[in-house]
Design an enzyme around this catalytic site. Structure first.
Site, PDB file in Angstrom:
ATOM      1  CG  PHE A 158      41.605  30.034  24.650  1.00 49.12           C
ATOM      2  CD1 PHE A 158      41.605  29.018  25.591  1.00 49.12           C
ATOM      3  CD2 PHE A 158      42.444  29.923  23.557  1.00 49.12           C
ATOM      4  CE1 PHE A 158      42.432  27.909  25.455  1.00 49.12           C
ATOM      5  CE2 PHE A 158      43.278  28.824  23.405  1.00 49.12           C
ATOM      6  CZ  PHE A 158      43.276  27.807  24.355  1.00 49.12           C
ATOM      7  CG  PHE A 222      45.074  24.736  35.143  1.00 49.48           C
ATOM      8  CD1 PHE A 222      45.048  23.426  34.692  1.00 49.48           C
ATOM      9  CD2 PHE A 222      46.218  25.194  35.775  1.00 49.48           C
ATOM     10  CE1 PHE A 222      46.140  22.584  34.867  1.00 49.48           C
ATOM     11  CE2 PHE A 222      47.319  24.355  35.969  1.00 49.48           C
ATOM     12  CZ  PHE A 222      47.279  23.049  35.511  1.00 49.48           C
ATOM     13  CB  CYS A 272      33.340  25.693  28.521  1.00 51.14           C
ATOM     14  SG  CYS A 272      33.014  26.208  26.831  1.00 51.14           S
TER      15      CYS A 272
HETATM   16  C1  UDX Z   1      30.944  25.569  20.887  1.00 52.26           C
HETATM   17  C2  UDX Z   1      31.454  24.134  20.913  1.00 52.26           C
HETATM   18  O1  UDX Z   1      30.460  23.292  20.496  1.00 52.26           O
HETATM   19  C3  UDX Z   1      31.945  23.729  22.259  1.00 52.26           C
HETATM   20  O2  UDX Z   1      32.497  22.440  22.195  1.00 52.26           O
HETATM   21  C4  UDX Z   1      33.005  24.673  22.670  1.00 52.26           C
HETATM   22  O3  UDX Z   1      33.515  24.321  23.913  1.00 52.26           O
HETATM   23  C5  UDX Z   1      32.469  26.071  22.679  1.00 52.26           C
HETATM   24  O4  UDX Z   1      31.947  26.360  21.399  1.00 52.26           O
HETATM   25  P1  UDX Z   1      28.749  26.903  21.410  1.00 52.26           P
HETATM   26  O5  UDX Z   1      29.100  27.763  20.259  1.00 52.26           O
HETATM   27  O6  UDX Z   1      28.546  27.553  22.723  1.00 52.26           O
HETATM   28  O7  UDX Z   1      29.823  25.746  21.659  1.00 52.26           O
HETATM   29  O8  UDX Z   1      27.563  25.941  21.040  1.00 52.26           O
HETATM   30  P2  UDX Z   1      26.125  26.292  20.524  1.00 52.26           P
HETATM   31  O9  UDX Z   1      25.780  27.693  20.848  1.00 52.26           O
HETATM   32  O10 UDX Z   1      25.254  25.176  20.958  1.00 52.26           O
HETATM   33  O11 UDX Z   1      26.278  26.261  18.934  1.00 52.26           O
HETATM   34  C6  UDX Z   1      26.420  25.145  18.153  1.00 52.26           C
HETATM   35  C7  UDX Z   1      25.598  25.336  16.874  1.00 52.26           C
HETATM   36  O12 UDX Z   1      25.892  24.268  15.973  1.00 52.26           O
HETATM   37  C8  UDX Z   1      24.092  25.329  17.081  1.00 52.26           C
HETATM   38  O13 UDX Z   1      23.531  26.508  16.567  1.00 52.26           O
HETATM   39  C9  UDX Z   1      23.617  24.096  16.305  1.00 52.26           C
HETATM   40  O14 UDX Z   1      22.359  24.270  15.685  1.00 52.26           O
HETATM   41  C10 UDX Z   1      24.716  23.936  15.276  1.00 52.26           C
HETATM   42  N1  UDX Z   1      24.855  22.580  14.733  1.00 52.26           N
HETATM   43  C11 UDX Z   1      24.902  21.524  15.560  1.00 52.26           C
HETATM   44  C12 UDX Z   1      24.959  22.412  13.345  1.00 52.26           C
HETATM   45  O15 UDX Z   1      24.899  23.375  12.598  1.00 52.26           O
HETATM   46  N2  UDX Z   1      25.120  21.159  12.864  1.00 52.26           N
HETATM   47  C13 UDX Z   1      25.138  20.053  13.661  1.00 52.26           C
HETATM   48  O16 UDX Z   1      25.273  18.927  13.164  1.00 52.26           O
HETATM   49  C14 UDX Z   1      25.034  20.246  15.062  1.00 52.26           C
HETATM   50  C1  UDX Z   2      35.038  29.835  29.871  1.00 56.23           C
HETATM   51  C2  UDX Z   2      36.528  30.233  29.719  1.00 56.23           C
HETATM   52  O1  UDX Z   2      36.821  31.354  30.520  1.00 56.23           O
HETATM   53  C3  UDX Z   2      36.820  30.526  28.275  1.00 56.23           C
HETATM   54  O2  UDX Z   2      38.183  30.834  28.113  1.00 56.23           O
HETATM   55  C4  UDX Z   2      36.443  29.313  27.470  1.00 56.23           C
HETATM   56  O3  UDX Z   2      36.697  29.507  26.110  1.00 56.23           O
HETATM   57  C5  UDX Z   2      34.991  28.961  27.664  1.00 56.23           C
HETATM   58  O4  UDX Z   2      34.750  28.736  29.033  1.00 56.23           O
HETATM   59  P1  UDX Z   2      32.730  31.136  30.015  1.00 56.23           P
HETATM   60  O5  UDX Z   2      32.095  29.801  30.211  1.00 56.23           O
HETATM   61  O6  UDX Z   2      32.099  32.082  29.042  1.00 56.23           O
HETATM   62  O7  UDX Z   2      34.243  30.954  29.553  1.00 56.23           O
HETATM   63  O8  UDX Z   2      32.744  31.873  31.441  1.00 56.23           O
HETATM   64  P2  UDX Z   2      33.800  32.307  32.550  1.00 56.23           P
HETATM   65  O9  UDX Z   2      33.885  33.777  32.561  1.00 56.23           O
HETATM   66  O10 UDX Z   2      35.074  31.559  32.437  1.00 56.23           O
HETATM   67  O11 UDX Z   2      33.032  31.873  33.881  1.00 56.23           O
HETATM   68  C6  UDX Z   2      32.676  30.518  34.146  1.00 56.23           C
HETATM   69  C7  UDX Z   2      31.907  30.402  35.437  1.00 56.23           C
HETATM   70  O12 UDX Z   2      32.753  30.595  36.559  1.00 56.23           O
HETATM   71  C8  UDX Z   2      30.773  31.426  35.581  1.00 56.23           C
HETATM   72  O13 UDX Z   2      29.633  30.811  36.108  1.00 56.23           O
HETATM   73  C9  UDX Z   2      31.363  32.435  36.534  1.00 56.23           C
HETATM   74  O14 UDX Z   2      30.383  33.144  37.226  1.00 56.23           O
HETATM   75  C10 UDX Z   2      32.202  31.550  37.432  1.00 56.23           C
HETATM   76  N1  UDX Z   2      33.291  32.271  38.110  1.00 56.23           N
HETATM   77  C11 UDX Z   2      34.283  32.848  37.388  1.00 56.23           C
HETATM   78  C12 UDX Z   2      33.307  32.349  39.481  1.00 56.23           C
HETATM   79  O15 UDX Z   2      32.419  31.826  40.148  1.00 56.23           O
HETATM   80  N2  UDX Z   2      34.337  33.020  40.102  1.00 56.23           N
HETATM   81  C13 UDX Z   2      35.345  33.604  39.415  1.00 56.23           C
HETATM   82  O16 UDX Z   2      36.254  34.167  40.040  1.00 56.23           O
HETATM   83  C14 UDX Z   2      35.313  33.522  38.012  1.00 56.23           C
END
Ligand code: UDX
Ligand code: UDX
Length: 455
Positions: A158, A222, A272
């Site tokens: 999260f 949400f 996300c």
């Molecule tokens: C991750 C999850 O993928 C996503 O579903 C979740 O909601 C948030 O966390 P994130 O860590 O942001 O997303 O993704 P990313 O920064 O793209 O990292 C994934 C990594 O996995 C990359 O570095 C990629 O090279 C690696 N990867 C991908 C592997 O090592 N093996 C694979 O087969 C595919």
């Molecule tokens: C989100 C969830 O918060 C996190 O719990 C989950 O694990 C991954 O997805 P993140 O994508 O890092 O995290 O960003 P977040 O801080 O949630 O913001 C998402 C987007 O909403 C941003 O573009 C932010 O600028 C926007 N936002 C957020 C608004 O426009 N208004 C707000 O009041 C809050």
């Protein structure tokens, strides 16, 4: 000593494992990735992601009980617990294109784990996945040779980018889903113990696997829904001279509503929200719940409307033509304190401005490299400029798209003096002191508030 492996050294896998290693001296934590450049960066002084506080945590644990490697098979063979944190983007082809989750990387990992393992493993879904994905993973893992036993858990992350280290250090909750069977519960307990090294027991929630998987999608849906709700009201505010900041404050004071995630903006971005809501929509449709699917799809539609609306307003206010006009975008990251640009509203804003033949100049303290990749096909039509003063020099308008702290601290008189008059400022985050800007001479447009204009 417990051996922990994480497959995927991304925004989630890297920081999460660094924190687990920092807090569990009795754990040997390895993070592997198919991308050698990413692993090399994790092993260098220039980490592949920007996250406040991350450098310190990595420096403390790296080489002690935290290791980054490209040897995936060795990591799998040795591990007791394997976190899978590879990306699960929206599927762009075939059935469910545009909204189902693309599980190909994820399934490849499961098959690799099956092929390489010679001892029992706990396999933890860290990636956000559709509900019942664990069932598929179990079927793959159970399809192989006998003798090796796999237990699948769901442990969604999260953390939010930009505050990842704080979120990991003091999580609101840790969620662990597992089967009610004895082996399922034993695995749950093993993972609970890893987190209990620093998280109070009452903040560690255990549920069945499906509740855990669905909770992550629901939490993001949400949160995104709140942003889309307030953004929908921002449009009404602009039409009625209500002020969205005042409205958000007034409703946020109701403790049943609460004040968070009520900041009107040019739109939500990040890796996300959109992906997870679309995934939820796809799931609902799969189960024949058309109305539920439509309900959630609307949250994403509202976001796209908000992004488009921002540019349309710029165009209208700048005399219905921006062709040839220099426009400075202040910020390209999807929010402050991250260099991440995935799904950033800035992408659509930039593209629409380019389509209007504006001369787009982008500045951002962390995200210019990613901006270059996002806009690769039109990069000859944008200028990337690390210095905001230079970006605004000779510009007709500034559009603030990311709420970087440094943008509050700029000398706007100096910026104004260098701009073409009348100078416009569109604040997509309601981040700046609008009255002060207006006094300097800017025509100021913000989200959900009456404009302050001299013309
Ligand atoms: C991750 C999850 O993928 C996503 O579903 C979740 O909601 C948030 O966390 P994130 O860590 O942001 O997303 O993704 P990313 O920064 O793209 O990292 C994934 C990594 O996995 C990359 O570095 C990629 O090279 C690696 N990867 C991908 C592997 O090592 N093996 C694979 O087969 C595919
Ligand atoms: C989100 C969830 O918060 C996190 O719990 C989950 O694990 C991954 O997805 P993140 O994508 O890092 O995290 O960003 P977040 O801080 O949630 O913001 C998402 C987007 O909403 C941003 O573009 C932010 O600028 C926007 N936002 C957020 C608004 O426009 N208004 C707000 O009041 C809050």
């Amino acid at each position: 000593m417990i051996k922990i492996l994480c497959i995927g050294a991304g925004y989630v896998g890297g920081p999460t494992m660094a924190m687990i290693a920092k807090k569990n001296l009795n754990a040997h934590v390895t993070v592997v990735d198919i991308n050698p450049a990413r692993i090399a960066a994790w092993n260098s002084d220039q980490l592949p992601i920007y996250e406040p506080g991350l450098d310190e945590v990595v420096q403390e644990a790296r080489g002690r009980n935290l290791f980054f490697s490209t040897d995936i098979d060795k990591g799998i063979a040795e591990a007791d617990i394997i976190f899978v944190s590879v990306n699960t983007p929206t599927k762009m082809f075939g059935h469910g294109a545009g909204y189902a989750a693309d599980l190909q990387y994820w399934e490849k990992c499961a098959r690799r784990i099956l092929d390489v393992s010679t001892s029992d493993k706990i396999v933890v879904e860290k990636s956000t996945l559709p509900v019942r994905t664990a069932a598929a993973m179990e079927r793959i893992l159970e399809s192989g040779k006998g003798g090796v036993h796999f237990t699948v858990l769901s442990n969604p992350e999260f953390l939010a980018e930009g505050s990842a280290i704080k979120d990991l250090d003091h999580p609101d909750r840790i969620l662990i889903g597992g089967h009610p069977t004895p082996s399922g519960q034993k695995a749950v307990q093993t993972l609970v113990d890893v987190y209990a090294a620093w998280v109070p027991k009452e903040n560690i929630i255990t549920t069945n696997l499906w509740s855990s998987e669905l909770s992550k999608l629901t939490a993001n849906a949400f949160l995104a829904q709140r942003v889309s709700s307030i953004n929908s009201i921002s449009a009404l505010c602009e039409a009625t001279e209500a002020d969205v900041g005042e409205v958000a404050y007034a409703i946020g004071k109701d403790s049943r509503i609460g004040s968070k995630f009520l900041k009107a903006s040019v739109g939500f971005g990040g890796s996300c929200f959109k992906k997870d809501i679309l995934n939820l929509v796809y799931l609902c449709e799969t189960y024949g719940l058309t109305e539920v699917a439509e309900y959630w799809r609307q949250v994403v539609k509202m976001n796209e409307y908000q992004e488009r609306r921002f540019v349309e307003r710029m165009l209208k206010e700048m005399f219905n033509t921006i062709a040839g006009k220099r426009i400075a975008l202040f910020g390209f990251a999807f929010k402050a304190d991250t260099g991440d640009t995935r799904e950033s509203p800035a992408i659509l804003v930039a593209r629409q401005l380019i389509a209007e033949n504006a001369l787009v100049v982008i500045t951002d303290p962390q995200a210019l490299e990613h901006a270059k990749t996002e806009l690769a096909d039109v990069i000859d039509r944008v200028i990337l400029e690390p210095d905001p003063y230079k970006a605004a020099e000779g510009a007709h308008a500034i559009a603030l798209l990311t709420e970087w702290k440094e943008y509050k601290e700029l000398n706007y008189q100096k910026i104004y003096d260098g701009m073409v008059q009348p100078a416009f400022l569109f604040d997509g985050r309601n981040h700046l002191d609008h009255q002060a800007l207006y006094t300097i001479g800017f025509n100021v447009y913000s989200i959900g508030k009456s404009p302050l204009k001299h013309i």
